[in-house]
Design an enzyme around this catalytic site. Structure first.
Site, PDB file in Angstrom:
ATOM      1  N   CYS A   1       0.803  -1.230   0.000  1.00 47.06           N
ATOM      2  CA  CYS A   1       0.000   0.000   0.000  1.00 47.06           C
ATOM      3  C   CYS A   1       0.835   1.280   0.000  1.00 47.06           C
ATOM      4  O   CYS A   1       0.328   2.349  -0.332  1.00 47.06           O
ATOM      5  CB  CYS A   1      -0.950   0.012   1.194  1.00 47.06           C
TER       6      CYS A   1
ATOM      7  N   VAL B   1     -23.140   4.710   0.368  1.00 44.44           N
ATOM      8  CA  VAL B   1     -23.232   4.383   1.796  1.00 44.44           C
ATOM      9  C   VAL B   1     -24.649   4.646   2.299  1.00 44.44           C
ATOM     10  O   VAL B   1     -25.301   5.607   1.883  1.00 44.44           O
ATOM     11  CB  VAL B   1     -22.201   5.204   2.616  1.00 44.44           C
TER      12      VAL B   1
ATOM     13  N   ALA C   1     -18.069  -1.550   6.257  1.00 42.03           N
ATOM     14  CA  ALA C   1     -18.243  -0.094   6.268  1.00 42.03           C
ATOM     15  C   ALA C   1     -17.075   0.641   6.902  1.00 42.03           C
ATOM     16  O   ALA C   1     -16.706   1.735   6.463  1.00 42.03           O
ATOM     17  CB  ALA C   1     -19.532   0.277   6.998  1.00 42.03           C
TER      18      ALA C   1
ATOM     19  N   CYS D   1       0.518   2.836   6.049  1.00 41.43           N
ATOM     20  CA  CYS D   1       1.051   1.532   6.465  1.00 41.43           C
ATOM     21  C   CYS D   1       1.086   0.597   5.265  1.00 41.43           C
ATOM     22  O   CYS D   1       0.398   0.816   4.269  1.00 41.43           O
ATOM     23  CB  CYS D   1       0.192   0.941   7.582  1.00 41.43           C
TER      24      CYS D   1
END
Length: 424
Positions: free
Chosen positions: A123, A256, A278, A410
Site C-alpha cells: 500500500c 453508503v 463499512a 502503512c
C-alpha cells in the site's frame, strides 16, 4: 604526498596509477561535503477513484497510469521530453504485461528513451515511488521526474497452480487476496491484523463506525465544496455504440447507507469482532502522478512549484502490527525536518481501516481535527498502489502557503512510509 604529486601525468604502471586515483578520490571526499538539491512538486494529479467493478473497471492499471502521467505533465506545462525518468507504484501486477510503468509512460507519449521503474511496497508503493524519485533528484542523477502510483483491482485475475490438473478440478486463487491483502507470515488476512490492533489498542467497533461515518461525511462535504477539483483529471471511456462516458468524480463516497452501518456483521472475526465492510476501506481503481524536479530545474523551466519535499522516512514493525507502523515512521520524519507535531497543519493517515487512523492518532497524540480533513480511503476508496501518492497529491493542493503537511501510510509486512511537504 609530494612524491605522488611528482608522479602526476607520468605514471604508467597500473598499480601506481590505481593508487594515484584512490588518493585523488580521498582528497576530494575529505575536501568537499556533498550538498543535496532541493526537490519541488510542480504538479500533482489523480484520476477519480472507481468502485470495484464500477465506472473504471474497463481501464487496466496501465491506462489509468497513462491518464495520471499525462495529466500531471500537462498541468506542469512542460514538454514531455523534459521528463528524464518515471517511477510508479503498482502492487498486483499479474496479467498486466511486462513493465507496467513503461506501458503507462509510453502510453502518455513520453520519449522511447525514458527509463521507467515499477515500485511494489504494497500500500505504500505510490508514496515510496515519490520518495525514490526525490532521492534521485536530491542526488543530482536526474533533474525532472514523474512519480506516483496506479492500481486496477477490478482487473486483478484469479490464478491456478501450474502442473497436472488434479482429479476433481482445480482451485483458483484471487490475487487480490493472495498478493495484496494477506499477511504471509501469520497466514491471515490484513483485516485480522487490524482486529489484533483494535484489541491491543482497546478501540471499539462503535469508535470505528463513528470514524467511518465521519470519513464519508467529510468526503461528501469536500466534494460539494470543490476541494478535489484541482487535483482531478477526468477519464473518458469509449462505449461501443454509445456516447463516450466521462468519469470526473470519485464513485465510492456516494455508496453508503448510514442507517445500515451499525447493523453490519463483522467480516474477519465473527465473535467479538470490530471490523466491518463499512469501517474498512474498499477495493478500487485509480492512479495518481506528480511532476517532481529540482528547484534549479523549476527555475530553468520557469514553472511555479506547488510545494517542496521537506523530509521522508520508512519504518518497520512486526508484520501483524502493520497498522501501527506509521507511528514509527512519523517521528523519524519530524526529527529529520527539525519540526514538532504542533508544526503540522494537516495530517494524512491512510484509512486502510478506520482502526489504523484511530490507533495512530492515539499513539502519536495528534489532533484528530487535523487528520484526514477531507475524508480518506474508507470513503474515497483504496486502490492500493495509488493511495500513497493520492494523499500526497491532496496535501499539495489542500495546504495553504507556508504550511506543512505530513502523510503516512502503512503497508503489509509490517511497514510504513511517511512524507512531509511544505506548501509554497
Amino acid at each position: 604526498m609530494a612524491a605522488l604529486v611528482a608522479l602526476h601525468g607520468v605514471v604508467r604502471r597500473p598499480l601506481l596509477r590505481g593508487l594515484l586515483q584512490e588518493v585523488r578520490c580521498l582528497e576530494r571526499s575529505y575536501a568537499s561535503k556533498p550538498t543535496l538539491n532541493e526537490v519541488v512538486i510542480v504538479s500533482a494529479i489523480r484520476t477519480p477513484i472507481g468502485s470495484f467493478l464500477g465506472s473504471l473497471a474497463s481501464q487496466p492499471a496501465t491506462k489509468l497510469g497513462t491518464a495520471a502521467i499525462q495529466g500531471a505533465i500537462e498541468k506542469a506545462g512542460i514538454p514531455k521530453e523534459e521528463v528524464k525518468e518515471v517511477y510508479m507504484g503498482n502492487v498486483i501486477q499479474g496479467g498486466e504485461g511486462q513493465a507496467p510503468t513503461r506501458q503507462a509512460t509510453l502510453g502518455a507519449g513520453l520519449p522511447i528513451s525514458t527509463p521507467c521503474t515499477t515500485v511494489n511496497k504494497v500500500c505504500a508503493s505510490g508514496m515510496k515511488a515519490i520518495m525514490m524519485a526525490s532521492q534521485s533528484l536530491m542526488c543530482g542523477h536526474q533533474d525532472v521526474m514523474v512519480a506516483g502510483g496506479m492500481e486496477s483491482m477490478s482487473n486483478v485475475p484469479y490464478v491456478m497452480s501450474r502442473g497436472a490438473t488434479p482429479y476433481g478440478g482445480v482451485k483458483l486463487e484471487d490475487l487480490i487476496v493472495k498478493d495484496g491483502l494477506t499477511d504471509v507470515y501469520n497466514k491471515i488476512h490484513m483485516g485480522n491484523c487490524a482486529e489484533n490492533t483494535a484489541k491491543k489498542m482497546n478501540i471499539s467497533r462503535q469508535e470505528q463506525d463513528t470514524y467511518a461515518l465521519s470519513s464519508y461525511t467529510r468526503s461528501k462535504e469536500a466534494w460539494d465544496a470543490g476541494k478535489f477539483a484541482s487535483e482531478i483529471t477526468p477519464i473518458t471511456i469509449s462505449v461501443k455504440g454509445k456516447p463516450d462516458v466521462v468519469v470526473k468524480e470519485d464513485e465510492e463516497y456516494k455508496r453508503v447507507d448510514f442507517s445500515k452501518v451499525p447493523k453490519l456483521k463483522t467480516v474477519f472475526q465473527k465473535e467479538n469482532g470490530t471490523i466491518t465492510a463499512a469501517n474498512a476501506s474498499t477495493l478500487n481503481d485509480g492512479a495518481a502522478a506528480l511532476v517532481l524536479m529540482t528547484a534549479e530545474a523549476a527555475q530553468r523551466l520557469n514553472v511555479k512549484p506547488l510545494a517542496r519535499i521537506a523530509a521522508f522516512a520508512d519504518a518497520a514493525v512486526d508484520p501483524i502490527d502493520f497498522p501501527l507502523a506509521p507511528a514509527y515512521a512519523v517521528p523519524k520524519v519530524l526529527k529529520y525536518a527539525g519540526l514538532k507535531k504542533e508544526d503540522i497543519a494537516m495530517w494524512e493517515v491512510n484509512e486502510a481501516f478506520s482502526v489504523v487512523v484511530l490507533a495512530n492518532i492515539k499513539m502519536l497524540e495528534i489532533d484528530p481535527q487535523k487528520v484526514n480533513i477531507h475524508g480518506g480511503a474508507v470513503s474515497l476508496g483504496h486502490p492500493i498502489g495509488m493511495s500513497g501518492a493520492r494523499i500526497v497529491v491532496h496535501m499539495a493542493h489542500a495546504l495553504k502557503p507556508g504550511e506543512f503537511g505530513l502523510a503516512s501510510i502503512c503497508n503489509g509486512g509490517g511497514g510504513a512510509s511517511a512524507l512531509l511537504i511544505e506548501k509554497l
